[in-house]
Write a protein that holds these residues in place. Structure first.
Motif, PDB file in Angstrom:
ATOM      1  N   THR A   7      35.264  33.224  45.077  1.00 50.75           N
ATOM      2  CA  THR A   7      35.840  34.273  45.923  1.00 50.75           C
ATOM      3  C   THR A   7      37.335  34.080  46.081  1.00 50.75           C
ATOM      4  O   THR A   7      38.115  35.035  46.001  1.00 50.75           O
ATOM      5  CB  THR A   7      35.155  34.270  47.300  1.00 50.75           C
ATOM      6  OG1 THR A   7      33.763  34.503  47.126  1.00 50.75           O
ATOM      7  CG2 THR A   7      35.746  35.366  48.185  1.00 50.75           C
ATOM      8  N   ASP A   8      37.770  32.841  46.305  1.00 52.22           N
ATOM      9  CA  ASP A   8      39.201  32.554  46.446  1.00 52.22           C
ATOM     10  C   ASP A   8      39.955  32.891  45.164  1.00 52.22           C
ATOM     11  O   ASP A   8      41.052  33.457  45.204  1.00 52.22           O
ATOM     12  CB  ASP A   8      39.413  31.082  46.807  1.00 52.22           C
ATOM     13  CG  ASP A   8      38.992  30.767  48.234  1.00 52.22           C
ATOM     14  OD1 ASP A   8      38.826  31.717  49.026  1.00 52.22           O
ATOM     15  OD2 ASP A   8      38.823  29.572  48.550  1.00 52.22           O
ATOM     16  N   GLN A   9      39.362  32.575  44.028  1.00 53.98           N
ATOM     17  CA  GLN A   9      40.009  32.874  42.751  1.00 53.98           C
ATOM     18  C   GLN A   9      40.100  34.380  42.531  1.00 53.98           C
ATOM     19  O   GLN A   9      41.113  34.875  42.022  1.00 53.98           O
ATOM     20  CB  GLN A   9      39.243  32.205  41.611  1.00 53.98           C
ATOM     21  CG  GLN A   9      39.407  30.700  41.556  1.00 53.98           C
ATOM     22  CD  GLN A   9      38.704  30.087  40.363  1.00 53.98           C
ATOM     23  OE1 GLN A   9      37.878  30.737  39.715  1.00 53.98           O
ATOM     24  NE2 GLN A   9      39.015  28.834  40.071  1.00 53.98           N
ATOM     25  N   GLN A  10      39.054  35.104  42.918  1.00 57.15           N
ATOM     26  CA  GLN A  10      39.080  36.557  42.765  1.00 57.15           C
ATOM     27  C   GLN A  10      40.138  37.182  43.654  1.00 57.15           C
ATOM     28  O   GLN A  10      40.864  38.086  43.241  1.00 57.15           O
ATOM     29  CB  GLN A  10      37.705  37.147  43.097  1.00 57.15           C
ATOM     30  CG  GLN A  10      37.606  38.651  42.843  1.00 57.15           C
ATOM     31  CD  GLN A  10      37.864  39.006  41.402  1.00 57.15           C
ATOM     32  OE1 GLN A  10      37.264  38.437  40.496  1.00 57.15           O
ATOM     33  NE2 GLN A  10      38.768  39.959  41.172  1.00 57.15           N
ATOM     34  N   ARG A  11      40.251  36.684  44.895  1.00 60.50           N
ATOM     35  CA  ARG A  11      41.275  37.204  45.793  1.00 60.50           C
ATOM     36  C   ARG A  11      42.662  36.934  45.243  1.00 60.50           C
ATOM     37  O   ARG A  11      43.555  37.781  45.319  1.00 60.50           O
ATOM     38  CB  ARG A  11      41.124  36.562  47.176  1.00 60.50           C
ATOM     39  CG  ARG A  11      39.945  37.085  47.984  1.00 60.50           C
ATOM     40  CD  ARG A  11      39.780  36.306  49.256  1.00 60.50           C
ATOM     41  NE  ARG A  11      38.665  36.803  50.061  1.00 60.50           N
ATOM     42  CZ  ARG A  11      38.136  36.152  51.079  1.00 60.50           C
ATOM     43  NH1 ARG A  11      38.617  34.966  51.448  1.00 60.50           N
ATOM     44  NH2 ARG A  11      37.127  36.679  51.754  1.00 60.50           N
ATOM     45  N   SER A  12      42.852  35.736  44.686  1.00 58.49           N
ATOM     46  CA  SER A  12      44.146  35.394  44.103  1.00 58.49           C
ATOM     47  C   SER A  12      44.463  36.298  42.916  1.00 58.49           C
ATOM     48  O   SER A  12      45.596  36.778  42.766  1.00 58.49           O
ATOM     49  CB  SER A  12      44.144  33.928  43.665  1.00 58.49           C
ATOM     50  OG  SER A  12      45.370  33.588  43.049  1.00 58.49           O
ATOM     51  N   ALA A  13      43.459  36.553  42.067  1.00 65.95           N
ATOM     52  CA  ALA A  13      43.657  37.432  40.911  1.00 65.95           C
ATOM     53  C   ALA A  13      43.957  38.852  41.352  1.00 65.95           C
ATOM     54  O   ALA A  13      44.827  39.524  40.779  1.00 65.95           O
ATOM     55  CB  ALA A  13      42.415  37.404  40.014  1.00 65.95           C
ATOM     56  N   ASP A  14      43.251  39.334  42.375  1.00 68.00           N
ATOM     57  CA  ASP A  14      43.497  40.689  42.887  1.00 68.00           C
ATOM     58  C   ASP A  14      44.899  40.803  43.464  1.00 68.00           C
ATOM     59  O   ASP A  14      45.585  41.817  43.262  1.00 68.00           O
ATOM     60  CB  ASP A  14      42.466  41.041  43.959  1.00 68.00           C
ATOM     61  CG  ASP A  14      41.062  41.236  43.397  1.00 68.00           C
ATOM     62  OD1 ASP A  14      40.938  41.391  42.165  1.00 68.00           O
ATOM     63  OD2 ASP A  14      40.110  41.232  44.195  1.00 68.00           O
ATOM     64  N   ARG A  15      45.316  39.777  44.197  1.00 69.68           N
ATOM     65  CA  ARG A  15      46.658  39.788  44.781  1.00 69.68           C
ATOM     66  C   ARG A  15      47.726  39.799  43.688  1.00 69.68           C
ATOM     67  O   ARG A  15      48.714  40.537  43.761  1.00 69.68           O
ATOM     68  CB  ARG A  15      46.838  38.580  45.691  1.00 69.68           C
ATOM     69  CG  ARG A  15      48.219  38.539  46.387  1.00 69.68           C
ATOM     70  CD  ARG A  15      48.276  37.449  47.440  1.00 69.68           C
ATOM     71  NE  ARG A  15      48.037  36.126  46.868  1.00 69.68           N
ATOM     72  CZ  ARG A  15      46.934  35.409  47.063  1.00 69.68           C
ATOM     73  NH1 ARG A  15      45.936  35.888  47.797  1.00 69.68           N
ATOM     74  NH2 ARG A  15      46.797  34.225  46.510  1.00 69.68           N
ATOM     75  N   ARG A  16      47.514  38.984  42.648  1.00 73.28           N
ATOM     76  CA  ARG A  16      48.479  38.939  41.543  1.00 73.28           C
ATOM     77  C   ARG A  16      48.528  40.273  40.824  1.00 73.28           C
ATOM     78  O   ARG A  16      49.608  40.743  40.449  1.00 73.28           O
ATOM     79  CB  ARG A  16      48.075  37.831  40.569  1.00 73.28           C
ATOM     80  CG  ARG A  16      49.085  37.615  39.434  1.00 73.28           C
ATOM     81  CD  ARG A  16      50.443  37.299  40.001  1.00 73.28           C
ATOM     82  NE  ARG A  16      51.388  36.906  38.959  1.00 73.28           N
ATOM     83  CZ  ARG A  16      52.687  37.129  39.023  1.00 73.28           C
ATOM     84  NH1 ARG A  16      53.204  37.742  40.095  1.00 73.28           N
ATOM     85  NH2 ARG A  16      53.490  36.727  38.066  1.00 73.28           N
ATOM     86  N   ARG A  17      47.391  40.920  40.656  1.00 80.21           N
ATOM     87  CA  ARG A  17      47.346  42.223  39.991  1.00 80.21           C
ATOM     88  C   ARG A  17      48.121  43.256  40.806  1.00 80.21           C
ATOM     89  O   ARG A  17      48.871  44.058  40.250  1.00 80.21           O
ATOM     90  CB  ARG A  17      45.889  42.647  39.813  1.00 80.21           C
ATOM     91  CG  ARG A  17      45.685  43.920  39.009  1.00 80.21           C
ATOM     92  CD  ARG A  17      44.204  44.198  38.890  1.00 80.21           C
ATOM     93  NE  ARG A  17      43.936  45.463  38.243  1.00 80.21           N
ATOM     94  CZ  ARG A  17      43.827  45.656  36.937  1.00 80.21           C
ATOM     95  NH1 ARG A  17      44.002  44.637  36.121  1.00 80.21           N
ATOM     96  NH2 ARG A  17      43.553  46.847  36.426  1.00 80.21           N
ATOM     97  N   ARG A  18      47.954  43.225  42.138  1.00 78.87           N
ATOM     98  CA  ARG A  18      48.708  44.152  42.990  1.00 78.87           C
ATOM     99  C   ARG A  18      50.208  43.911  42.866  1.00 78.87           C
ATOM    100  O   ARG A  18      50.996  44.866  42.812  1.00 78.87           O
ATOM    101  CB  ARG A  18      48.281  44.006  44.452  1.00 78.87           C
ATOM    102  CG  ARG A  18      46.935  44.650  44.775  1.00 78.87           C
ATOM    103  CD  ARG A  18      46.732  44.781  46.277  1.00 78.87           C
ATOM    104  NE  ARG A  18      46.805  43.488  46.958  1.00 78.87           N
ATOM    105  CZ  ARG A  18      45.764  42.702  47.152  1.00 78.87           C
ATOM    106  NH1 ARG A  18      44.571  43.037  46.697  1.00 78.87           N
ATOM    107  NH2 ARG A  18      45.917  41.560  47.810  1.00 78.87           N
ATOM    108  N   GLU A  19      50.612  42.662  42.819  1.00 86.15           N
ATOM    109  CA  GLU A  19      52.032  42.332  42.685  1.00 86.15           C
ATOM    110  C   GLU A  19      52.589  42.859  41.363  1.00 86.15           C
ATOM    111  O   GLU A  19      53.713  43.387  41.321  1.00 86.15           O
ATOM    112  CB  GLU A  19      52.227  40.817  42.772  1.00 86.15           C
ATOM    113  CG  GLU A  19      51.969  40.244  44.155  1.00 86.15           C
ATOM    114  CD  GLU A  19      51.921  38.725  44.165  1.00 86.15           C
ATOM    115  OE1 GLU A  19      51.848  38.143  45.265  1.00 86.15           O
ATOM    116  OE2 GLU A  19      51.936  38.113  43.060  1.00 86.15           O
ATOM    117  N   LEU A  20      51.808  42.738  40.294  1.00 84.41           N
ATOM    118  CA  LEU A  20      52.260  43.233  38.994  1.00 84.41           C
ATOM    119  C   LEU A  20      52.335  44.759  38.986  1.00 84.41           C
ATOM    120  O   LEU A  20      53.254  45.336  38.390  1.00 84.41           O
ATOM    121  CB  LEU A  20      51.317  42.742  37.893  1.00 84.41           C
ATOM    122  CG  LEU A  20      51.311  41.220  37.658  1.00 84.41           C
ATOM    123  CD1 LEU A  20      50.270  40.853  36.605  1.00 84.41           C
ATOM    124  CD2 LEU A  20      52.692  40.728  37.236  1.00 84.41           C
TER     125      LEU A  20
END
Length: 214
Positions: A7-20
């Motif tokens: 879950t933490d990794q998915q949240r991190s990936a989602d956050r990075r995608r939003r930043e991009l």
């Protein structure tokens, strides 16, 4: 790997995608259809292969940006349709909401609807019909659902609602595209003219029994 770590990794990936996507938005606002993967990667402070890792290619990035902006536009259109006003006012407000959105961000609009304008030798644009038509179809289906839920159109109402939904979206898109390029009249004048064109059947149709009203 336990559930919490995933879950933490998915949240991190989602956050990075939003930043991009936010970095891509900034480039699109500046460059319109000429926005390139190189420029977006530079804006995000990463290399182009990392950008590809998140989105696959420019088409994948385009699809993600299209969803982001279409979601926001549909939210605004729903708010206009739900406004406490009479039907004519809501029709005009909905038309104006669409036109105001493309007027406020013309570079984003051109990137989404005329991406082939940005085609270059090293960073190809898109087939306009392949990529922009699904956005218009999605809007048409959304509007058809609203019409079906709110108006009593009699026999064959579901099919007629879809005809109206896609027809109205097609009209808004074609008229808005022409207006944004030529500016032959004010936005308010265009809104009134389009509302006049729609008003005959919309004015005559009754609200669906038990529905939220149109």
């Amino acid at each position: 790997m336990d559930t919490t770590q995933r879950t933490d990794q998915q949240r991190s990936a989602d956050r990075r995608r939003r930043e991009l996507l936010e970095a891509a938005d900034r480039v699109v606002l500046r460059d319109g259809p000429q926005a390139s993967m190189n420029a977006i990667a530079a804006e995000a402070g990463i290399t182009k292969p990392i950008l590809y890792r998140h989105f696959g290619d420019k088409g994948g990035l385009y699809a993600a940006l299209a969803k982001r902006h279409t979601d926001a536009l549909l939210d605004s259109l729903r708010a206009a349709l739900d406004a406490p006003a009479d039907r004519r006012e809501r029709v005009e407000s909905t038309l104006d909401t669409y036109l105001a959105a493309i007027e406020a961000r013309p570079q984003v609009y051109r990137f989404l609807m005329h991406p082939a304008e940005g085609s270059t030798g090293g960073d190809q644009g898109f087939d306009v019909g392949k990529h922009s038509a699904p956005l218009l179809r999605r809007m048409g289906e959304e509007l058809a659902q609203v019409i079906e839920e709110r108006l009593d159109l009699g026999p064959g109402s579901q099919q007629l609602a879809r005809v109206w939904g896609h027809g109205i979206v097609g009209m808004m898109h074609a008229a808005g595209d022409w207006w944004l390029g030529e500016r032959p009249c004010s936005r308010a004048e265009l809104v009134r003219s389009l509302a006049d064109l729609l008003w005959g059947r919309l004015a005559a149709a009754g609200d669906k029994m038990g529905g939220p009203g149109f």
